[in-house]
Design a protein around this motif. Sequence first.
Motif, short mmCIF file in Angstrom:
data_model
loop_
_atom_site.label_atom_id
_atom_site.label_comp_id
_atom_site.label_asym_id
_atom_site.label_seq_id
_atom_site.Cartn_x
_atom_site.Cartn_y
_atom_site.Cartn_z
N LYS A 67 0.92 -1.23 -0.03
CA LYS A 67 0.10 0.15 0.13
C LYS A 67 0.97 1.10 -0.06
N ASP A 68 1.63 1.17 0.79
CA ASP A 68 2.76 2.32 0.90
C ASP A 68 3.59 2.74 -0.41
N LEU A 69 3.90 1.47 -0.90
CA LEU A 69 4.65 1.75 -2.19
C LEU A 69 3.73 2.18 -3.23
N LEU A 70 2.69 1.97 -3.45
CA LEU A 70 1.81 2.35 -4.47
C LEU A 70 1.80 3.77 -4.21
N GLU A 71 1.39 4.11 -3.00
CA GLU A 71 1.40 5.78 -2.62
C GLU A 71 2.16 6.43 -3.00
N ARG A 72 3.65 5.85 -2.87
CA ARG A 72 5.15 6.57 -3.03
C ARG A 72 5.24 6.44 -4.57
N ARG A 82 1.08 12.36 -14.21
CA ARG A 82 1.35 11.60 -15.32
C ARG A 82 0.41 10.31 -15.36
N VAL A 83 -0.09 9.92 -14.20
CA VAL A 83 -1.07 8.83 -14.18
C VAL A 83 -2.24 8.99 -13.33
N LYS A 84 -3.31 8.07 -13.86
CA LYS A 84 -4.44 8.28 -13.19
C LYS A 84 -4.52 7.50 -11.89
N GLU A 85 -3.99 6.30 -11.75
CA GLU A 85 -3.72 5.47 -10.62
C GLU A 85 -2.89 4.73 -10.67
N VAL A 86 -2.38 4.26 -9.45
CA VAL A 86 -1.32 3.30 -9.54
C VAL A 86 -1.87 2.16 -8.79
N ARG A 87 -1.44 0.72 -9.45
CA ARG A 87 -2.27 -0.16 -8.60
C ARG A 87 -1.58 -1.56 -8.80
N ILE A 88 -1.97 -2.56 -7.96
CA ILE A 88 -1.14 -3.86 -8.11
C ILE A 88 -1.81 -4.62 -9.44
N SER A 89 -0.96 -5.20 -10.26
CA SER A 89 -1.45 -5.60 -11.41
C SER A 89 -1.80 -7.26 -11.39
N HIS A 90 -2.70 -7.42 -12.20
CA HIS A 90 -3.22 -8.93 -12.05
C HIS A 90 -2.75 -9.47 -13.44
N ARG A 91 -2.26 -8.84 -14.32
CA ARG A 91 -2.05 -9.14 -15.68
C ARG A 91 -0.73 -9.75 -15.78
N LEU A 92 0.41 -9.20 -14.91
CA LEU A 92 1.68 -9.69 -15.33
C LEU A 92 2.44 -10.79 -14.52
N THR A 93 3.17 -11.71 -15.35
CA THR A 93 3.83 -12.68 -14.73
C THR A 93 5.42 -12.37 -14.92
N LEU A 112 12.45 -1.84 -5.27
CA LEU A 112 12.00 -0.40 -5.17
C LEU A 112 11.28 -0.17 -4.00
N ASP A 113 10.60 -1.36 -3.28
CA ASP A 113 10.12 -1.02 -2.18
C ASP A 113 10.95 -0.68 -0.95
N ALA A 114 12.35 -1.23 -1.44
CA ALA A 114 13.38 -1.09 0.00
C ALA A 114 14.38 -0.08 -0.24
N GLU A 115 14.15 0.67 -1.45
CA GLU A 115 14.78 1.78 -1.84
C GLU A 115 14.41 2.88 -1.14
N PRO A 116 15.73 3.39 -0.13
CA PRO A 116 15.58 4.51 0.72
C PRO A 116 15.84 5.80 -0.01
#
Length: 636
Positions: free
Chosen positions: A518-523, A531-542, A589-593
């Motif tokens: 959740k925090d990552l998406l907000e970051r 530039r984007v409408k929304e950032v979300r978790i994908s269900h399409r990618l492998t 990315l999530d761990a990038e300070p």
Amino acid sequence: MTVASNVETRGFETEAKQLLHLMIHSLYSNKEIFLRELISNASDAADKLRFQALSDPSLLAEDSELQVQIDVDSKKRTISISDNGIGMTREEVITNLGTIAKSGTAQFLETLTGDQKKDSQLIGQFGVGFYSAFIVADEVEVLTRKAGTDASEATLWKSSGEAEYSIESASKETSGTVVTLHLKKDEKEFAEPYRIRSIVKKYADHISIPVLMEKQDFSEDKEKSKNKEKEYETVNAAKALWTRSRKDVKDDEYKEFYKHVSHDFEDPLDWSHNRVEGKLEYTSLLYIPGRAPYDLWNRDAARGLKLYVQRVFIMDEAEQFLPLYLRFIKGVVDSNDISLNVSREILQKDPVVDSMRSALTKRALDMLEKLRKKDKDKYDAFWKEFGQVLKEGPAEDFANRERIAKLLQFTTTQSGSDKQDQGLDDYVSRMQENQDKIYYLVAENLKAARNSPHLEIFRKKGIEVILMVDRIDEWLMSHMHEFDGKHFQDIARGELDLGKLDDAAEKETKEKSEEKLKDLLERIKASLGERVKEVRISHRLTDSAACLAVDEHDMGAQMRKIMAASGQPVPETKPIFEINPDHPLIGKLDAEPDEDRFGDIVAILFGQASLADGGQLEDPGDFSARLNKVLLELSH
Ligand code: ADP
């Protein structure tokens, strides 16, 4: 002014000259068609006179039947084709025989390659007409008198088919036209009566007026027969083909008739001949051409059927009888209900025409449906030529949407070929047990489609996806909602919901990662900003780290391009940026300070996602700079 002093020499218009030259040099392998073209013109001239005589009966002398007469003189090496049709005035001769009035002629000439075989085919599609006389003749004379003018008002046109022609006043006893060909030395076979007879039989049986030739005289007594007056006999069947019963018409005759009405050189793919009786009475003969005409995409190009009323020719290109998306259909319609003095304007308002139009539309769709069932190869050939036109159908013809949908063909992820040869019925027959939607992807081209990250999950689950790469596809799909009770789903649009194809465990993992990231998406959202409408978790990618999706009701990339190209304002829409929680880069990315570094990676992922969709980078310079920065840091 004496008649003879009125000789004028004129140059052919440039385009006419080019065409003439090409014709003479590329149609050498099928020379005899000149006769078909000239008889076809003579028959059209008769049709036109009969039509004019409706309002001015004096034009048509009661005792003379409309006909074509062919005379050959083997000694002089000439052949002449005479008709008692409408004829031409001097001005008409100049425009009709000295220029080419067809729209798009210049573009057409540009498509020619210089390769004789290819060019002859192209010229065939363009229609050669009168100029084909020069394939066999080194000089052609046209003596013509317009119906309703005096004998002294005739015109004589002469040319050797090079740069110029001459035109002079002349006199002619009867109205109509005589075309005389002085045959080239090595074309003397066309001055042999038996040869001409067989060509007439082959090409002109379906012409509705009689084609006459001199009776063959087999008598021994040459002296006696010399003094006899010439006797003529009809050598063709002289019955309008569509008035004959279907079972009496041979395939070859249908094919020849097609060439007459369409000015095409090649055989049609199929045809449908029907007589309708009841509330409305008419006969129709519809053809599917084998090849798209050179001007299929020209909005002003001629289209429509040849209209007859009670066997009297009324007009060419009556476009009111078929919708625009069936504009490739050629043929004839002969009505008993329309008034003989109908005009284009009246046709537009006539309710009879409306009913005929919907019946003929059904007939044409029916013919295509049958062709697809009976000969898939032919249908595939049709689709290649005209598929994009048919795709205009669902938007134009709401009532027949279902039927048109059955005729559409596409490439899919599982068809194993790049050809658009899969129907929606084929797709549905292969759907998985739990699948309730028809999935498709719109892309710039097939390569981009096949490499799209949107396909990853579908590949993993073995679900077939239709790949749409024609410019019109997104627009088409905005008018198609379901087929066979199944909804269409653009896989790059909205939140992907695979419904029953998803298992419970997958859903749970997704929900968990949503919570975790959740925090990552907000970051990320903060970093990409507007530039984007929304950032979300994908269900399409492998495999990919990220991709872009279009919001449910936003305009897709293809439509935006079409609108921009046609100069229309394009509404601003923003993509949805989706990330793959299982991708190692996302973990990193999530761990990038470091906020700077975080911003660089996000911008690179976003850029890659745009590229993967066949889109463009908003700021390529910025993208490269950030990429290089990250790469450099790697090497430390
Ligand atoms: P098309 O028949 O495809 O229009 P052509 O080059 O064969 O093209 O003929 C050009 C025009 O010349 C015709 O459209 C017609 O107006 C006129 N024309 C040709 N032959 C005749 C004829 N025998 N009688 C009257 N007009 C003719």
